[in-house]
Each structure stands twice: as structure tokens, then as C-alpha cells.
Motif scaffolding. Structure first.
Motif, PDB file in Angstrom:
ATOM      1  N   VAL A 125       0.843  -1.201   0.000  1.00  0.00           N
ATOM      2  CA  VAL A 125       0.000   0.000   0.000  1.00  0.00           C
ATOM      3  C   VAL A 125       0.876   1.248   0.000  1.00  0.00           C
ATOM      4  O   VAL A 125       0.633   2.201  -0.758  1.00  0.00           O
ATOM      5  N   VAL A 126       1.884   1.273   0.840  1.00  0.00           N
ATOM      6  CA  VAL A 126       2.773   2.440   0.918  1.00  0.00           C
ATOM      7  C   VAL A 126       3.530   2.635  -0.388  1.00  0.00           C
ATOM      8  O   VAL A 126       3.646   3.758  -0.896  1.00  0.00           O
ATOM      9  N   MET A 127       4.034   1.553  -0.948  1.00  0.00           N
ATOM     10  CA  MET A 127       4.762   1.645  -2.216  1.00  0.00           C
ATOM     11  C   MET A 127       3.852   2.148  -3.328  1.00  0.00           C
ATOM     12  O   MET A 127       4.262   2.949  -4.180  1.00  0.00           O
ATOM     13  N   ALA A 128       2.606   1.681  -3.335  1.00  0.00           N
ATOM     14  CA  ALA A 128       1.665   2.072  -4.382  1.00  0.00           C
ATOM     15  C   ALA A 128       1.189   3.508  -4.209  1.00  0.00           C
ATOM     16  O   ALA A 128       1.262   4.322  -5.148  1.00  0.00           O
ATOM     17  N   GLN A 129       0.697   3.835  -3.025  1.00  0.00           N
ATOM     18  CA  GLN A 129      -0.004   5.098  -2.833  1.00  0.00           C
ATOM     19  C   GLN A 129       0.899   6.250  -2.413  1.00  0.00           C
ATOM     20  O   GLN A 129       0.564   7.410  -2.657  1.00  0.00           O
ATOM     21  N   ALA A 130       2.028   5.960  -1.789  1.00  0.00           N
ATOM     22  CA  ALA A 130       2.946   7.033  -1.391  1.00  0.00           C
ATOM     23  C   ALA A 130       4.067   7.228  -2.411  1.00  0.00           C
ATOM     24  O   ALA A 130       4.447   8.366  -2.705  1.00  0.00           O
ATOM     25  N   PHE A 131       4.581   6.126  -2.949  1.00  0.00           N
ATOM     26  CA  PHE A 131       5.723   6.208  -3.855  1.00  0.00           C
ATOM     27  C   PHE A 131       5.363   5.993  -5.325  1.00  0.00           C
ATOM     28  O   PHE A 131       6.217   6.143  -6.198  1.00  0.00           O
ATOM     29  N   GLY A 132       4.107   5.624  -5.593  1.00  0.00           N
ATOM     30  CA  GLY A 132       3.679   5.455  -6.975  1.00  0.00           C
ATOM     31  C   GLY A 132       4.262   4.254  -7.686  1.00  0.00           C
ATOM     32  O   GLY A 132       4.213   4.168  -8.915  1.00  0.00           O
ATOM     33  N   GLU A 133       4.779   3.294  -6.928  1.00  0.00           N
ATOM     34  CA  GLU A 133       5.333   2.079  -7.517  1.00  0.00           C
ATOM     35  C   GLU A 133       4.205   1.086  -7.793  1.00  0.00           C
ATOM     36  O   GLU A 133       3.358   0.856  -6.921  1.00  0.00           O
ATOM     37  N   PRO A 134       4.155   0.491  -8.977  1.00  0.00           N
ATOM     38  CA  PRO A 134       3.086  -0.468  -9.279  1.00  0.00           C
ATOM     39  C   PRO A 134       3.061  -1.620  -8.283  1.00  0.00           C
ATOM     40  O   PRO A 134       4.042  -2.342  -8.125  1.00  0.00           O
ATOM     41  N   SER A 135       1.955  -1.747  -7.578  1.00  0.00           N
ATOM     42  CA  SER A 135       1.776  -2.805  -6.588  1.00  0.00           C
ATOM     43  C   SER A 135       0.312  -3.234  -6.643  1.00  0.00           C
ATOM     44  O   SER A 135      -0.527  -2.510  -7.167  1.00  0.00           O
ATOM     45  N   PHE A 136       0.022  -4.384  -6.093  1.00  0.00           N
ATOM     46  CA  PHE A 136      -1.380  -4.812  -6.049  1.00  0.00           C
ATOM     47  C   PHE A 136      -1.647  -5.402  -4.668  1.00  0.00           C
ATOM     48  O   PHE A 136      -1.752  -6.616  -4.497  1.00  0.00           O
ATOM     49  N   PRO A 137      -1.763  -4.524  -3.650  1.00  0.00           N
ATOM     50  CA  PRO A 137      -2.022  -5.022  -2.292  1.00  0.00           C
ATOM     51  C   PRO A 137      -3.341  -5.778  -2.255  1.00  0.00           C
ATOM     52  O   PRO A 137      -4.350  -5.283  -2.765  1.00  0.00           O
TER      53      PRO A 137
END
Length: 217
Positions: A125-137
Motif C-alpha cells: 500500500v505504501v509503495m503504491a499510494q505514497a511512492f507510486g510504484e506499481p503494486s497490487f495489495p
């Protein structure tokens, strides 16, 4: 309709309902997002959002919450489930961030997951929403809906994440993560739908008569 066709339809319908989904947890920066996601384990976002404004008034960065102390953190979050464990984890991760990373949340799955109380979902979640890194929590909503929509076997959260990343375009992962959560809460909840009742389930599987027994995460 095959799996890829279903995925395309899902993206279309979710974009119609939630074109710009917000992050459902109250936060003011990367650090407070990290803490809020940690607090949301076995607690509702609504309940977390009720207590975090006061907590973040006391400290919206690692140094200040570390200085607040474990007892001080606990007093702010004691209404939440697992409050004692969570207050200990927040205190210790705050100590690490303040002392080892100059009070700045570091970027990277491995380092985030090394902090107390931070598992793969929280880091994602942090990687996706704070850092904009593609993730799928994958949370319980996503795990449930992925099974109802025939996108995964549902054997584990880890497998569900792998399957969803394989099916959906990488540049859509971060938005889809939020969209599916909102849809699961509003239309396809654990008790409100069984794979045959909500509008999207019926559109994806118009001939389905028997409900889907979802495997728990």
C-alpha cells in the motif's frame, strides 16, 4: 466470456463507478499513511480514521511518535483491536525510521517489510499510494472478489496477488486496488453478495446459479 474479457469488463465498470478513487485512510504524509495502514489490520478503516487525527496531532513523523512513547501511542489507539501490539510496533518502527533513516520513510519493499508490524500488504500500500510504484495489495475484499470474478483460485492472498498482476495491466494496479476495495464494500460485501447478486457478478456470470464459497485469506 474468458478471463481476459472479464478483466476488461471489470476495469470498464470500475472506472465508471470510481474514476478517481481516494485513499480511504486518513493521512497527511508517507509516514502517517504507513502508520494508518498498520493500524487498519483487523480494524475497519472507519474506526482507524476516528482515532488517527488525534494521534497525528501528537506526532505526524517518526521522531515525534517515538518521543511520545509506547504508552502515549497506546492511549491514542486503545480503542482499536490489538492496540498493545500495534503501539509497540509503531514505537519501534518510529525509532528505526527516526534514528536510521533521518526521520524519512525509506522506499523499498524489503526495507519496509523489515519494520515491526509491516507485512507485505502494508508495504505494498505504501509503495503504491505514497511512492507510486506499481503494486497490487490484496486485502480481504480483493481476495473475495477475485474469487467471485473467476480471477484466481483463492488458495492464498499471495496467489491472488500473483494472478491479478498477471491478468491486469501494470499501469492499472494501483488504481484497481482501491477501486475493488470500494466496490467490495459498497456492492459485493461478504454477506451482501455470494457471486450471484451484485450487478457486476451478474454481468460477468449471467448463467451462474450457485453462490461462490470463497476461501479465506
Amino acid at each position: 466470456m474468458n478471463q481476459l474479457q472479464r478483466a476488461k469488463l471489470i476495469m470498464t465498470r470500475l472506472d465508471e463507478k470510481y474514476p478517481n478513487p481516494p485513499i480511504p485512510l486518513y493521512h497527511t504524509n508517507t509516514y502517517t499513511l504507513l502508520v494508518a495502514v498498520l493500524l487498519s489490520a483487523q480494524s475497519t478503516d472507519k474506526k482507524v480514521n476516528e482515532i488517527t487525527p488525534e494521534l497525528f496531532k501528537r506526532g505526524d513523523n517518526a521522531k515525534d511518535l517515538y518521543n511520545l512513547g509506547q504508552k502515549g501511542i497506546y492511549e491514542c489507539i486503545k480503542q482499536l483491536g490489538l492496540a498493545k501490539t500495534k503501539s509497540k510496533n509503531i514505537y519501534n518502527l518510529s525509532k528505526s525510521i527516526a534514528r536510521e533513516f533521518n526521520n524519512i520513510v525509506p522506499k523499498g519493499f524489503e526495507i519496509l517489510e523489515s519494520f515491526p508490524g509491516v507485512g507485505h500488504k502494508t508495504a505494498s500500500v505504501v509503495m503504491a499510494q505514497a511512492f507510486g510504484e506499481p503494486s497490487f495489495p490484496v486485502d480481504t475484499h480483493i481476495h473475495r472478489l477475485a474469487q467471485r470474478w473467476g480471477l484466481t483460485s483463492g488458495k492464498s492472498v499471495k496467489q491472488t496477488e500473483v494472478d491479478l498482476k498477471r491478468i491486469f495491466p501494470k499501469d492499472q494496479w494501483n488504481k484497481l486496488h482501491l477501486q475493488i476495495i470500494f466496490y467490495g464494500r459498497e456492492y459485493c460485501s461478504a454477506r451482501g453478495c455470494n457471486g450471484t447478486k451484485c450487478e457486476l457478478c451478474k454481468e460477468l456470470f449471467p448463467s451462474r446459479k450457485k453462490g461462490i464459497l470463497c476461501k479465506k485469506a
